[in-house]
Design a protein around this motif. Structure first.
Motif, PDB file in Angstrom:
ATOM      1  N   LEU A 214      -0.283   1.096  -8.394  1.00  0.00           N
ATOM      2  CA  LEU A 214      -1.080  -0.029  -7.832  1.00  0.00           C
ATOM      3  C   LEU A 214      -0.585  -0.542  -6.716  1.00  0.00           C
ATOM      4  O   LEU A 214      -1.577  -0.595  -5.622  1.00  0.00           O
ATOM      5  CB  LEU A 214      -0.880  -1.236  -8.953  1.00  0.00           C
ATOM      6  CG  LEU A 214      -1.702  -1.071 -10.291  1.00  0.00           C
ATOM      7  CD1 LEU A 214      -1.430  -2.334 -11.292  1.00  0.00           C
ATOM      8  CD2 LEU A 214      -3.211  -1.141 -10.102  1.00  0.00           C
ATOM      9  N   MET A 215       0.854  -0.583  -6.246  1.00  0.00           N
ATOM     10  CA  MET A 215       0.791  -1.192  -4.987  1.00  0.00           C
ATOM     11  C   MET A 215       0.575  -0.156  -3.972  1.00  0.00           C
ATOM     12  O   MET A 215       0.229  -0.293  -2.862  1.00  0.00           O
ATOM     13  CB  MET A 215       2.345  -1.317  -4.893  1.00  0.00           C
ATOM     14  CG  MET A 215       2.846  -2.554  -5.829  1.00  0.00           C
ATOM     15  SD  MET A 215       4.666  -2.739  -6.027  1.00  0.00           S
ATOM     16  CE  MET A 215       5.064  -3.392  -4.344  1.00  0.00           C
ATOM     17  N   VAL A 216       1.020   1.215  -4.372  1.00  0.00           N
ATOM     18  CA  VAL A 216       0.755   2.180  -3.188  1.00  0.00           C
ATOM     19  C   VAL A 216      -0.779   2.236  -2.883  1.00  0.00           C
ATOM     20  O   VAL A 216      -1.193   2.253  -1.938  1.00  0.00           O
ATOM     21  CB  VAL A 216       1.249   3.514  -3.611  1.00  0.00           C
ATOM     22  CG1 VAL A 216       0.829   4.646  -2.620  1.00  0.00           C
ATOM     23  CG2 VAL A 216       2.854   3.547  -3.706  1.00  0.00           C
ATOM     24  N   SER A 217      -1.433   2.557  -3.725  1.00  0.00           N
ATOM     25  CA  SER A 217      -3.029   2.538  -3.932  1.00  0.00           C
ATOM     26  C   SER A 217      -3.651   1.466  -3.040  1.00  0.00           C
ATOM     27  O   SER A 217      -4.403   1.553  -2.231  1.00  0.00           O
ATOM     28  CB  SER A 217      -3.516   3.070  -4.988  1.00  0.00           C
ATOM     29  OG  SER A 217      -3.204   4.329  -5.648  1.00  0.00           O
ATOM     30  N   ALA A 218      -3.165  -0.066  -3.586  1.00  0.00           N
ATOM     31  CA  ALA A 218      -3.930  -1.091  -3.059  1.00  0.00           C
ATOM     32  C   ALA A 218      -3.805  -1.533  -1.530  1.00  0.00           C
ATOM     33  O   ALA A 218      -4.602  -1.569  -0.793  1.00  0.00           O
ATOM     34  CB  ALA A 218      -3.707  -2.452  -4.032  1.00  0.00           C
ATOM     35  N   ILE A 219      -2.358  -0.986  -1.489  1.00  0.00           N
ATOM     36  CA  ILE A 219      -1.922  -1.507   0.030  1.00  0.00           C
ATOM     37  C   ILE A 219      -2.461  -0.414   1.012  1.00  0.00           C
ATOM     38  O   ILE A 219      -3.125  -0.748   2.058  1.00  0.00           O
ATOM     39  CB  ILE A 219      -0.340  -1.530  -0.017  1.00  0.00           C
ATOM     40  CG1 ILE A 219       0.069  -2.425  -0.398  1.00  0.00           C
ATOM     41  CG2 ILE A 219      -0.034  -1.330   1.634  1.00  0.00           C
ATOM     42  CD1 ILE A 219       1.609  -2.873  -0.892  1.00  0.00           C
TER      43      ILE A 219
END
Length: 500
Positions: A214-219
């Motif tokens: 989630l963090m990698v994709s969203a950022i």
């Protein structure tokens, strides 16, 4: 309020996530790379989503032959036709999203289509939802953008997951995991708010094992989408109206005001045919360094600077045939009536003059904006310091009808409870202008438990508990405030409570 509402909903409906995505986690450390790729795909899909919504608005705005009341009729009719073929585009699409998260979306078995074509189904549903959203927002419907972006993201992410799983089945999760992460990627890309997207997906899915994807994709999606389009889906409409959303607090405050709210009429303008002696006389009477030349159609032609003509002041008899048009030079820095004040600050930064011309529609001269007034607004609105300006707003439209009026430094605006000795008198009998040099701007009166505004007139009878909005010398208003009664203090407390 959010905690209370969550407790009530979980008590009544149970502690079940809105969008269930259980059991999904990283299959391999290397799977973080496909999730980073989903961030890139999510950014591109976010731009497509924003452009689609914007296209819908522009298309309906361009239908000038169609009356505004009929545009929602046309939009909803087209949406109904689309829903006949793709019913899932209606509503929030919660069932479709949950099916995508569970990996259960596929063509009906009766069609006999291979499972590999499921990717086309997901992309087709995503496109249909984008068209439905564009129709709804474009025609003026009240549908939101948040849930459609989740729907769009889940299907785009799911389609991407099908492709990744087909290429690297040994390191890729089922496409339902990519659908969940795709929701966060599209939410972050369209709203430019990656942290909010991550936290919201945690709450929606109840799956905290997907934190790294989630963090990698969203950022990633947010960073790329912001580079591709500076406006998010929620600020696009503001940018189209010329309203920019600054990053810094002081810019945001000044950006909320237009130059027209602070401009003043210019009584010292020159006409092109004014004689040299008239020009000199206006300079002597105004103490200005520059006067603007405006024709009969209120068009700004140029400006005459005192610095440019001071060499001729010693021998004015030699310039009897010279007029203002001969002395003027072009004005290189102007401010538009609709320019925001933070842009006006930038224009002043490149100008050596204390006043700049303000132009309205058709480049017509509307007045001048003084650097002194701009600094006073900055001191009052940003620094919170007492300034020489009082702010007056219209109750009908407080955001746009805001005016700044200059008052002397030893004067102030105060809301003062009515003293006991003035109860029952008319405003004329109170003689406040004669006794304390104060003017009553407005009267606030409690009527049946709520506050009403009374326009002051000479025969207005002052009643017990009235609040007087006074403009006058600060020292005298402070002394009048000390003469308040218990009823007045209660009315003042009630007013402060109502104002929050």
């Amino acid at each position: 309020s959010s905690v209370i509402s969550t407790l009530i909903s979980r008590t009544l409906a149970g502690n079940t996530p809105l969008y269930a995505a259980p059991g999904y986690a990283l299959v391999s450390v290397w799977e973080i790379l496909p999730y980073a790729g989903l961030g890139v795909v999510g950014a591109l899909a976010s731009v497509v989503f924003v452009l689609g919504v914007q296209t819908g608005r522009k298309t309906f705005a361009g239908l000038r032959f169609l009356p505004d009341p009929l545009k929602p009729v046309l939009g909803m009719a087209l949406l109904g036709v689309l829903a006949l073929w793709v019913p899932s585009v209606l509503g929030g699409g919660q069932d479709t999203i949950n099916n995508a998260l569970a990996g259960e979306l596929s063509f009906p078995s009766r069609l006999g289509l291979p499972e590999e074509l499921t990717i086309l189904l997901l992309l087709g549903l995503a496109l249909a939802k984008l068209v439905a959203t564009a129709l709804t927002t474009g025609c003026g419907g009240a549908g939101g953008l948040f849930t459609p972006s989740l729907f769009f993201g889940a299907l785009v992410g799911g389609a991407y997951g099908i492709g990744v799983h087909a290429l690297w089945p040994e390191i890729a999760s089922p496409y339902g995991a990519y659908a969940a992460v795709g929701m966060a990627a599209i939410m972050a890309g369209t709203g430019h708010a990656p942290i909010s997207a991550i936290l919201i997906l945690f709450e929606f899915t109840g799956n905290y094992d997907l934190i790294l994807p989630l963090m990698v994709s969203a950022i990633t999606a947010s960073l790329i989408a912001r580079r591709l389009r500076r406006a998010s889906i929620y600020t696009e409409a503001l940018y189209s109206k010329g309203i920019e959303i600054p990053w810094r607090m002081e810019e945001a405050v000044l950006a909320g005001l237009e130059a027209d709210a602070l401009s003043r009429p210019d009584s010292q303008i020159l006409r092109p045919g004014d004689r040299y002696s008239d020009v000199v006389e206006k300079f002597f009477n105004s103490r200005r360094q520059r006067l603007f030349v405006v024709n009969a159609d209120d068009r700004l032609l140029g400006a005459v600077s005192l610095h440019d003509i001071k060499h001729a002041l010693e021998n004015p008899e030699n310039l009897t045939a010279v007029v203002a048009h001969d002395l003027m030079v072009p004005v290189d820095q102007v401010i538009r009536q609709t320019d925001r004040l933070h842009r006006a600050v930038e224009v002043f930064a490149h100008s050596d003059f204390e006043r700049l011309p303000v132009l309205g529609e058709g480049d017509r001269f509307r007045g001048v904006l003084a650097k002194r007034d701009l600094l006073a607004v900055y001191a009052q609105e940003v620094l919170g310091r007492p300034a020489l300006l009082a702010t007056f707003v219209s109750s009908q439209d407080p955001q746009t009808n805001r005016q700044y009026v200059e008052i002397p430094p030893d004067f102030s605006l105060r809301l003062v409870p009515l003293p006991a000795d003035l109860e029952g008198k008319t405003l004329a009998e109170a003689r406040l202008p004669q006794t304390i040099a104060a003017r009553v701007i407005e009267i606030r009166r409690q009527v049946h438990g709520h506050e009403e505004e009374v326009i002051p007139e000479g025969d207005t009878v002052l009643q017990k508990g009235d609040l007087l909005f006074l403009l006058g010398p600060t020292a005298r208003l402070s002394a009048l405030l000390e003469r308040g009664t218990a009823a007045g203090d209660e009315a003042l407390a009630a007013h402060q409570q109502q104002m929050g």
